[in-house]
Design an enzyme around this catalytic site. Structure first.
Site, PDB file in Angstrom:
ATOM      1  CG  ASN A  68      19.863  -5.220 -26.424  1.00  0.00           C
ATOM      2  OD1 ASN A  68      19.812  -6.042 -25.515  1.00  0.00           O
ATOM      3  ND2 ASN A  68      20.583  -5.408 -27.506  1.00  0.00           N
ATOM      4  NE  ARG A 411      22.909 -11.019 -14.961  1.00  0.00           N
ATOM      5  CZ  ARG A 411      22.189  -9.985 -14.571  1.00  0.00           C
ATOM      6  NH1 ARG A 411      21.003 -10.199 -14.035  1.00  0.00           N
ATOM      7  NH2 ARG A 411      22.644  -8.754 -14.694  1.00  0.00           N
ATOM      8  NE  ARG A 441      20.521  -2.058 -13.140  1.00  0.00           N
ATOM      9  CZ  ARG A 441      21.686  -1.437 -13.319  1.00  0.00           C
ATOM     10  NH1 ARG A 441      22.461  -1.768 -14.331  1.00  0.00           N
ATOM     11  NH2 ARG A 441      22.070  -0.495 -12.494  1.00  0.00           N
ATOM     12  CG  HIS A 471      30.244  -9.415 -12.428  1.00  0.00           C
ATOM     13  ND1 HIS A 471      31.135  -9.397 -13.478  1.00  0.00           N
ATOM     14  CD2 HIS A 471      29.021  -9.570 -12.984  1.00  0.00           C
ATOM     15  CE1 HIS A 471      30.482  -9.525 -14.617  1.00  0.00           C
ATOM     16  NE2 HIS A 471      29.201  -9.635 -14.351  1.00  0.00           N
ATOM     17  CE1 TYR A 504      23.516 -14.528 -23.392  1.00  0.00           C
ATOM     18  CE2 TYR A 504      24.703 -13.961 -21.390  1.00  0.00           C
ATOM     19  CZ  TYR A 504      23.590 -13.842 -22.200  1.00  0.00           C
ATOM     20  OH  TYR A 504      22.554 -13.034 -21.808  1.00  0.00           O
ATOM     21  NE  ARG A 600      27.481  -8.072 -26.177  1.00  0.00           N
ATOM     22  CZ  ARG A 600      27.586  -8.283 -24.874  1.00  0.00           C
ATOM     23  NH1 ARG A 600      28.494  -9.111 -24.418  1.00  0.00           N
ATOM     24  NH2 ARG A 600      26.802  -7.676 -24.003  1.00  0.00           N
ATOM     25  CG  HIS A 628      29.364 -12.837 -21.755  1.00  0.00           C
ATOM     26  ND1 HIS A 628      29.682 -13.533 -20.611  1.00  0.00           N
ATOM     27  CD2 HIS A 628      28.681 -11.736 -21.336  1.00  0.00           C
ATOM     28  CE1 HIS A 628      29.210 -12.897 -19.553  1.00  0.00           C
ATOM     29  NE2 HIS A 628      28.598 -11.804 -19.972  1.00  0.00           N
TER      30      HIS A 628
END
Length: 729
Positions: A68, A411, A441, A471, A504, A600, A628
């Protein structure tokens, strides 16, 4: 902090929009985004410090904390440094300049590094040793062990090492971002004088090398279950390389060596309006990313001042951006330890359940028939991704009556069954459209590969709208049923990735609702063509409709409260930093509307400020699964929404995002329960105070109304909510 209390207003007639209070809100009403992120990562570190957690799970959280922080420096700190260097005077929402924010980050960086290392050296490493997992040093090895490792070094590592000298004929080498490197000082015994050389630790060899050692009968860990990993000895590969530096510098005397690591700027923008070919433009920028300027230099705590000065000078790094690390450098390597076969040191293996509407794992039902009976809500990882979302797409690919599949891919996994199903559908002659976001990214290169693979199979690949990232998580299936065409849809909060779906926490809505089907048709036409639809029937779509839709519903809750009707707002998101949304929530609180926020990570809102936000509670839950999902619940309107967007500028202004309204009463009850459980007094969480500090609430308790299930964390509560449909190995 001072707050404006002059907010009284006459009740608005039912149905009329509530106008924003003209009185100004206090200037210091926002928390700093970057500092809030650092506080989030501190909560991750707290999970590693939790002595009640399984040992290898604690090691995992040390690795997560490290990775992170790497990304934070590569993107956020790099962006601040670029603004500071170019003189841009753009201030954060709380009024800090880029330089002031960098200074605050620097002040906390060393403290966090010390705390991170202390957990490893004082708690996790000794605990692993007691459990039979030993991390050794070269000096502690026997002659026989050194001989065996020397053979391994010459066979597996030596051939890929490239020592790079620095002298007038050899300039200082380029140091790649996040690579481990040995800074070596050597002396020529004939000519005298010391020289610098760099040896890169190969990233494609295991970070921790196994040491073969006989197990004594009374050795720690021998009472553990038998198996290859019952008792393990490991040596960091950099120690093995350091021990063999004389082999790399034959004829020279090795004076000393130190480990270091550089973090580089990985934040970049693709000039889409300049380049006709987006793939070529992105590949060019990916190459530039490799050579981004350094933003952090990590060194071992025992590095010599002479060596440090040389690195600072050659790398052009400010001394304030040096982080001295006591002990092991780069704890992302602990993922290798977490991968050891020691189930008793981990959380129990969790097996997701197949939702009843989808049949059994081995005897699946026809999903299209199931959706004709009503909408289906899946909650991952409690519900299996492979037997719900993946099965939906695979059945669509194999169904002779399916004419078209349209899907967004942000993704996905390295061996994606989703991509395979889309290729199978295209090979079967179906119309297949894939919106591949190649600017996701750190997944850019992988997504470029997926895009080309799909194109080669005959899939229509698009890259979304100019200047926006796609997205949203959407899939549309068009099926011929007799003389009509019926549309089946999936809208989710997480990526189409079977791997992360096991880690997730996410939600997905399956529906054959014609309104949502029509909306998704319009959305895909906008993404693939020149259609510019901005108003949707049953969706909130960014960048044009999501923020206005959320703000309008907050206004409606204020109006309902002022009219004496039930009102309330609950949000679950990864981050809340958008000032317009925060200000609207402040107005709601001032009007007396209760507001609950489950976030979160980052939160820019100050809860509990008298006269401003005393009706707002903010909680954060971290644990086994990464929280998530994004959920919005407006009590007065009795509306539930799920979607892909956080309340951030990038999501609301620079991305295509989708929120879908959930209509089915039974599904809305599940969402209500999911949110209510998060605010159960017994659940383990952190609560945010008005000064930006987070307070850990009790870790154990029993929740009223939940039977005899002992409440220890949110995960346990959700398992109970979903009927305990799970197995443990």
């Amino acid at each position: 902090m001072t707050a404006n209390n002059d907010t009284a207003a006459a009740p608005a007639p039912p149905g009329e929009p509530v106008r924003a209070d003209p009185a100004p809100l206090p200037a210091d009403r926002y928390l700093n985004r970057e500092i809030s992120w650092l506080e989030f990562n501190a909560r991750v570190l707290a999970l590693a410090e939790d002595r009640s957690a399984p040992l290898l799970e604690r090691a995992k959280f040390l690795a997560i904390f490290a990775s992170n922080l790497d990304e934070f420096y590569m993107v956020r700190v790099a962006g601040l440094m670029r603004r500071a260097k170019t003189g841009l005077s753009v201030r954060s929402a709380d009024g800090l300049s880029p330089r002031e924010q960098i200074d605050r980050i620097r002040r906390g960086a060393q403290d966090r590094a010390d705390r991170h290392s202390a957990v490893w050296t004082e708690q996790i490493r000794p605990g692993l040793a007691e459990a039979g997992i030993h991390l050794l040093e070269w000096s502690a090895l026997s002659d026989a062990e050194r001989t065996a490792l020397t053979e391994y070094f010459h066979a597996q590592i030596y051939p890929v090492l490239t020592p790079l000298a620095v002298d007038p004929a050899h300039p200082f080498p380029y140091i790649s971002g996040l690579s481990l490197n040995l800074a070596v000082t050597v002396r020529d015994p004939r000519r005298g004088g010391e020289h610098f050389a760099r040896v890169k630790v190969p990233p494609n060899v295991p970070r921790l090398v196994r040491v073969e050692r006989e197990v004594a009968e009374n050795a720690p860990g021998t009472d553990r279950p038998t198996g290859a990993d019952a008792v393990v000895w490991l040596l960091p590969v950099e120690e093995l390389i350091a021990a063999h530096l004389p082999v790399l510098f034959q004829g020279m005397e090795v004076v000393g060596h130190h480990l270091f690591r550089v973090t580089r700027n990985a934040d970049f923008t693709v000039e889409e309006d300049r380049d006709e070919d987006l793939l070529q433009a992105l590949e060019r920028e990916l190459e530039r990313r490799r050579f981004g300027s350094p933003v952090r230099l990590e060194v071992t705590a025992d590095i010599s001042e002479h060596m440090l000065d040389l690195l600072l000078r050659e790398l052009d790094v400010d001394a304030a951006d040096v982080v001295r690390v006591p002990g092991l450098l780069d704890l992302t390597g602990l993922w290798q330890i977490h991968g050891l076969d020691r189930p008793e040191l981990k959380d129990p293996t969790y097996v997701p359940a197949t939702p009843p509407q989808f049949g059994e794992r081995e005897t699946p039902k026809n999903i299209f028939a199931a959706l004709k009976e009503g909408d289906i809500l899946v909650h991952h990882p409690y519900d299996s991704f492979s037997t719900s979302v993946q099965r939906f797409i695979e059945q669509a690919a194999a169904d002779e009556d399916v004419l078209a599949i349209k899907q967004t891919l942000y993704r996905t996994s390295g061996d994606s069954p989703i991509v395979d199903a889309l290729i199978e559908a295209a090979n079967a002659g179906k119309q297949v459209v894939a919106l591949v976001e190649i600017k996701a990214r750190f997944d850019e290169q992988a997504n470029i590969s997926w895009a080309r693979k799909l194109e080669q199979a005959g899939v229509h690949v698009a890259y979304g709208m100019l200047g926006l990232k796609t997205h949203c998580k959407t899939c549309l299936v068009v099926r011929r049923e007799g003389s009509v065409l019926r549309r089946y849809c999936h809208i989710g909060t997480g990526n189409y990735n079977p791997g992360t779906a096991r880690l997730y926490e996410d939600l997905g809505l399956f529906t054959a609702d014609p309104r949502i089907g029509a909306d998704l048709t319009d959305l895909f036409n906008s993404l693939t063509g020149f259609s510019r639809v901005s108003d949707y029937r049953n969706l909130l779509v960014a960048p044009h409709g999501l923020r206005p839709g959320v703000l309008a519903r907050i206004d409606d809750e204020i109006a309902a409260h002022r009219a004496g009707r039930p009102a309330g707002i609950t949000m679950k998101a990864n981050a809340l930093v958008d000032e317009q949304v925060i200000d609207a929530l402040y107005r709601a609180s001032q009007a007396g509307v209760p507001v609950q926020i489950l976030v979160r990570g980052i939160c820019g809102l100050r809860p509990g400020v008298p006269g401003l936000s005393e009706n707002i509670r903010v909680r954060s839950i971290l644990g086994r699964f990464l929280e998530h999902s994004r959920i919005l619940h407006f009590t007065g309107a009795d509306e539930h929404w799920i979607g892909s967007a956080d309340m951030m500028h990038r999501n609301l202004d620079r991305r295509v995002e989708v929120f879908a309204q959930v209509h089915d009463p039974a599904l809305r009850r599940v969402l209500t329960d999911t949110l209510e459980l998060a605010f159960d007094p017994a659940v383990r969480c952190w609560e945010l105070g008005p000064d930006g500090s987070w307070t850990a609430l009790p870790e154990t308790g029993t929740g009223d109304g939940h039977g005899d299930v002992e409440v220890r964390d949110y995960h346990q509560l959700l398992l109970h909510l979903h009927g305990g449909r799970h197995d443990h190995d």
